[in-house]
Design an enzyme around this catalytic site. Sequence first.
Site, PDB file in Angstrom:
ATOM      1  N   ASP A  84      46.099 -53.655  -8.207  1.00 44.62           N
ATOM      2  CA  ASP A  84      44.498 -53.585  -8.096  1.00 44.62           C
ATOM      3  C   ASP A  84      44.090 -55.196  -7.964  1.00 44.62           C
ATOM      4  OD1 ASP A  84      42.649 -52.238  -7.070  1.00 44.62           O
ATOM      5  OD2 ASP A  84      42.403 -50.926  -8.988  1.00 44.62           O
TER       6      ASP A  84
HETATM    7  C1  LIG Z   1      55.234 -55.287   0.543  1.00 44.47           C
HETATM    8  C2  LIG Z   1      54.512 -55.147  -0.529  1.00 44.47           C
HETATM    9  C3  LIG Z   1      54.769 -53.921  -1.535  1.00 44.47           C
HETATM   10  C4  LIG Z   1      53.353 -55.517  -0.203  1.00 44.47           C
HETATM   11  C5  LIG Z   1      52.128 -55.532  -1.526  1.00 44.47           C
HETATM   12  C6  LIG Z   1      50.905 -55.877  -1.096  1.00 44.47           C
HETATM   13  C7  LIG Z   1      49.689 -55.460  -1.813  1.00 44.47           C
HETATM   14  C8  LIG Z   1      49.494 -56.425  -3.041  1.00 44.47           C
HETATM   15  C9  LIG Z   1      49.018 -54.428  -1.720  1.00 44.47           C
HETATM   16  C10 LIG Z   1      47.902 -53.910  -2.611  1.00 44.47           C
HETATM   17  C11 LIG Z   1      47.299 -52.822  -1.664  1.00 44.47           C
HETATM   18  C12 LIG Z   1      45.943 -52.290  -2.249  1.00 44.47           C
HETATM   19  C13 LIG Z   1      45.329 -51.272  -1.348  1.00 44.47           C
HETATM   20  C14 LIG Z   1      45.437 -52.602  -3.634  1.00 44.47           C
HETATM   21  C15 LIG Z   1      44.263 -51.972  -4.116  1.00 44.47           C
HETATM   22  O1  LIG Z   1      43.046 -52.763  -4.188  1.00 44.47           O
HETATM   23  P1  LIG Z   1      42.613 -54.206  -3.628  1.00 44.47           P
HETATM   24  O2  LIG Z   1      43.570 -54.984  -4.026  1.00 44.47           O
HETATM   25  O3  LIG Z   1      42.680 -54.105  -1.902  1.00 44.47           O
HETATM   26  O4  LIG Z   1      41.089 -54.617  -3.836  1.00 44.47           O
HETATM   27  P2  LIG Z   1      40.135 -54.724  -4.882  1.00 44.47           P
HETATM   28  O5  LIG Z   1      39.872 -55.911  -5.303  1.00 44.47           O
HETATM   29  O6  LIG Z   1      38.980 -54.143  -4.224  1.00 44.47           O
HETATM   30  O7  LIG Z   1      40.667 -53.642  -5.844  1.00 44.47           O
END
Ligand SMILES: CC(C)=CCC/C(C)=C/CC/C(C)=C/COP(=O)(O)OP(=O)(O)O
Length: 279
Positions: A84
């Site tokens: 996150d």
């Molecule tokens: C290839 C691979 C496995 C890549 C991973 C990429 C990655 C770090 C994905 C996280 C996706 C995600 C929806 C995170 C959660 O909130 P957020 O980080 O979007 O936002 P927030 O700050 O609102 O919590």
Amino acid sequence: MAFSLQLQQIFLLHTRFCSQPKSITNPLISLKLPSIHPLAFAQNAAVSNIDTGVAAIDTSAEEVLLPPQLKRELMPKHVAVIMDGNRRWAKMRGLPVALGYEAGIRAVRNLIELCGNWGIRVLTLFAFSSDNWLRPKVEVDILMSLFERALNDELENFARAGIRISIIGDSINYSGQHDVVQACQTIAQKVKDGIIETKDINSFLIEQELQTNCIDFPCPDLLIRTSGELRLSNFLLWQLAYAELFFSHSHWPDFGEAEFLEALCSFQQRQRRYGRQSS
Ligand SMILES: CC(C)=CCC/C(C)=C/CC/C(C)=C/COP(=O)(O)OP(=O)(O)O
């Protein structure tokens, strides 16, 4: 569409490089076999499981060099992570969201390397949940193209390292509740077809029908969630029943070696009772 092509490639990789334990009767025991070294990289709203039966990165317990703070015999076999805070990390720096996710992918690479170095066999990453489809289309598109690029860039390296990736989820996205529902549907069908009887249904049988069935994956010992959120968000609901939880205040892109070490030290101080009385 582009992403399903990646999934296809991943499954090819999976078939080619995965070495499955033979004659498994108890999946938990099978994963303790010293010749199997699974390291997992769960992608998707869930991630996956990387399994290496390949000598090149056989980090059998004796060969693993651990930081002095960690005890080898207390290392988790399976770590799951809710990554996150990528958007917040970007916003705090006045950067576009895409750069937050790119930094997040660098943190993923780093974590995979640390797990490999420290003998952690399975790593499961929550990368995209069913609920994430509700985000603005532009953000979903950014994430999808980053997944595609990251997987394209890494597939060869993973193959060379003998790392197996499994994608968990219903096509691209993952929901822990959906996983339990689909397991129930499969079991109900087996009862209907006379393959099993209702009285045969137990937790072992349900586990076998989950997309993360414990034949390939032991259940996670440790769940890490970054960015200060104290929720499971529909991730591995069944499988986390006895996991130890660690919540980090760092945003995911800042989660590096020091933060992982802190999580592992905390894990090693826990008394795991699995519902039994304390000693
Ligand atoms: C290839 C691979 C496995 C890549 C991973 C990429 C990655 C770090 C994905 C996280 C996706 C995600 C929806 C995170 C959660 O909130 P957020 O980080 O979007 O936002 P927030 O700050 O609102 O919590």
